[in-house]
Design an enzyme around this catalytic site. Structure first.
Site, short mmCIF file in Angstrom:
data_model
loop_
_atom_site.label_atom_id
_atom_site.label_comp_id
_atom_site.label_asym_id
_atom_site.label_seq_id
_atom_site.Cartn_x
_atom_site.Cartn_y
_atom_site.Cartn_z
N LYS A 1 12.33 31.68 -17.44
CA LYS A 1 13.74 31.45 -17.79
C LYS A 1 14.25 32.58 -18.69
CE LYS A 1 12.26 27.33 -18.84
NZ LYS A 1 12.02 25.94 -19.20
N ASP B 1 8.01 19.79 -20.12
CA ASP B 1 9.12 18.85 -19.96
C ASP B 1 8.95 17.94 -18.74
OD1 ASP B 1 9.53 21.05 -18.34
OD2 ASP B 1 11.63 21.32 -18.84
#
Ligand code: GLC
Length: 482
Positions: A184, A220
């Site tokens: 990311k 996550d």
């Protein structure tokens, strides 16, 4: 008139009329300009293509799980050392850190039976820290934690903490995670190859004003699975479709060759797939478009996270923008007249895709505002139809790729009834994503498997607290046993 009528049908399509979806789709497509429809063909995958992708994905998972092939595998399938799902008996106060999604958050969670209370605070991570040194990053995290525990007046307690760190970690235990690589928007120096829990502990020690007990570091997707499993015991898969894309699932320990911990009795382990990296070896090249290649070329990690770049929110808007730019320059959109903003990298936000597809039939209210904001006030009604179609092609493809991945897991797990917990901004805010996925998984999946998609309520925060709580429960059990 025809555009309005067909748009009414289109809106139904996104809502409930799944069975008649394809018929409606064909009708809607008929009002899109011929050239645009033709040019978007390579963004549409038929089921044959998706099944081919599923086969390659399954092969990749097997390679990630096996010791011999793991080092060169692209889908890493890291064991998480989370072996047990919450059973509702977890109690107490827990802290959680959530790094790697849209926001960085610190949370204080109180669990008691069915009860769940949560306080949280969002902190910014400035770009210079996202791209700075690891020490700076962890000092910043420790500082935010210190501010928070003081505000909540728990600075004098040593609370158990769950650390959601949403990047690829090779785990050596529940509290040891070696960063494999950044993904990311992050690229901090001197972290790859190091244990991020140790880096966090060192930063906290450098400050000396707070005390915590890191019980677990988790992804996550694992947090999402845990938070859904807390409410629904059939939950066996956790998926993130947000800034990034990833998933985890419950695997038998015997299939997870890298897992070398003591069995705590469940015989299961959660595998963090790191499936955003699927395609990094070129195996998806046959399905990639020129827009995918362009997005990748200008990213901070070219050649990496190929599937993530086709699905996730960090890239979706840019994929659409590249198609819009190209078609405008070819004279197929906006009378051939673009704008500086339309031609600016990153300026077509992913939230625009959701907003445009949320427009009521035939009205284009959100889209008009967005195009105006981008200096494209001169767009015609036909442009609106075409722009919406392009957004749909990109978001549908993302939903279909995610569905193919989930179906592969459903087939592999061989359970008769599975709930899939899902979190992430794209899944949460795109108006039709869930329906698109339900429809596609139904088409691809063995009909004897019952599945359901469940939106996770704050997987990263709540999940981190639950993993910490389960670990605390197990630690107590182990202590009692000795
Ligand atoms: C990236 C990360 C992964 C995370 C996902 C969703 O793919 O590598 O660990 O789960 O983003 O945030």
């Amino acid at each position: 008139m025809r555009i309005k009528r067909v748009m009414t049908i289109l809106n139904d399509l996104g809502r409930v009329e799944l069975d008649r979806g394809n018929q409606h789709r064909a009708e809607y497509e008929s009002i899109v300009s011929n050239e645009i429809r033709e040019k978007c063909r390579d963004l549409i995958y038929d089921n044959e293509t998706l099944k081919k992708i599923m086969n390659i994905f399954l092969d990749n998972i097997k390679r990630g799980l096996a010791k011999a092939t793991h080092p060169d595998a692209t889908v890493k399938c890291f064991p998480t050392y989370v072996q047990d799902l919450p059973d509702g008996t977890e109690t107490g106060k827990f802290l959680a850190l959530d790094l790697g999604g849209t926001n960085f958050r610190v949370l204080l969670i109180e669990l008691s039976g069915e009860h769940f209370e949560m306080k949280s605070k969002i902190f910014a991570i400035p770009q210079h820290i996202m791209l700075g040194s690891g020490e700076q990053l962890f000092d910043h995290i420790a500082e935010c934690l210190a501010i928070f525990v003081k505000e909540e007046q728990v600075q004098h307690e040593t609370l158990p903490l769950g650390f959601t760190f949403s990047f690829p970690l090779a785990q050596k235990g529940l509290t040891v995670g070696i960063l494999e690589r950044w993904t990311k928007g992050f690229n901090c120096s001197n972290v790859v190859g190091n244990d991020v829990v140790q880096m966090l502990n060192e930063a906290i020690e450098r400050r000396g004003d707070v005390h915590i007990d890191v019980m677990a570091v988790l992804n996550d997707s694992t947090g999402t699975l845990m938070s859904c499993a807390w409410l629904n015991k059939n939950c066996r898969i956790g998926i993130i479709i947000g800034t990034g894309n990833n998933g985890c699932y419950v695997e038998k320990q015997e299939n997870a060759e890298l897992f070398d911990d003591n069995d705590m009795g469940s015989g299961k382990v959660i595998i963090n797939l790191e499936m955003g990296a699927f395609g990094d070896d070129g195996c998806l090249d046959f399905a990639r478009t020129e827009y995918d290649k362009e997005v990748d070329k200008h990213s901070i990690n070219p050649g990496k996270q190929i599937q993530e770049k086709m699905i996730s929110g960090m890239y979706m808007g840019e994929l659409v923008r590249l198609a819009l730019e190209k078609f405008t320059k070819e004279g197929l959109l906006f009378g051939g007249k673009g704008s500086d903003l339309l031609y600016e990298r990153g300026r077509f936000y992913t939230k625009y895709v959701s907003e445009i597809e949320s427009d009521e039939p035939g009205l284009f209210t959100n889209q008009k505002e967005i195009l105006e904001e981008l200096g494209l006030k001169h767009a015609s009604e036909q442009d609106y139809v075409n722009v919406r179609f392009i957004c749909e092609c990109v978001s549908r493809r993302a939903a279909h790729l995610a569905s193919a991945a989930i179906t592969t897991l459903l087939h592999k797990m061989d359970e008769k009834k599975v709930t899939v917990g899902i979190d992430g901004s794209v899944y949460r805010y795109h108006p039709h994503f869930k329906n698109l996925m339900m429809e596609k998984i139904r088409e691809l999946c063995d009909p004897s498997i019952e599945f359901d998609l469940m939106l996770s309520e704050d997987g990263s925060g709540r999940g981190a607290a639950l993993v910490a709580a389960v670990a605390a429960r197990q630690k107590k059990k182990a202590q009692q046993a000795t």
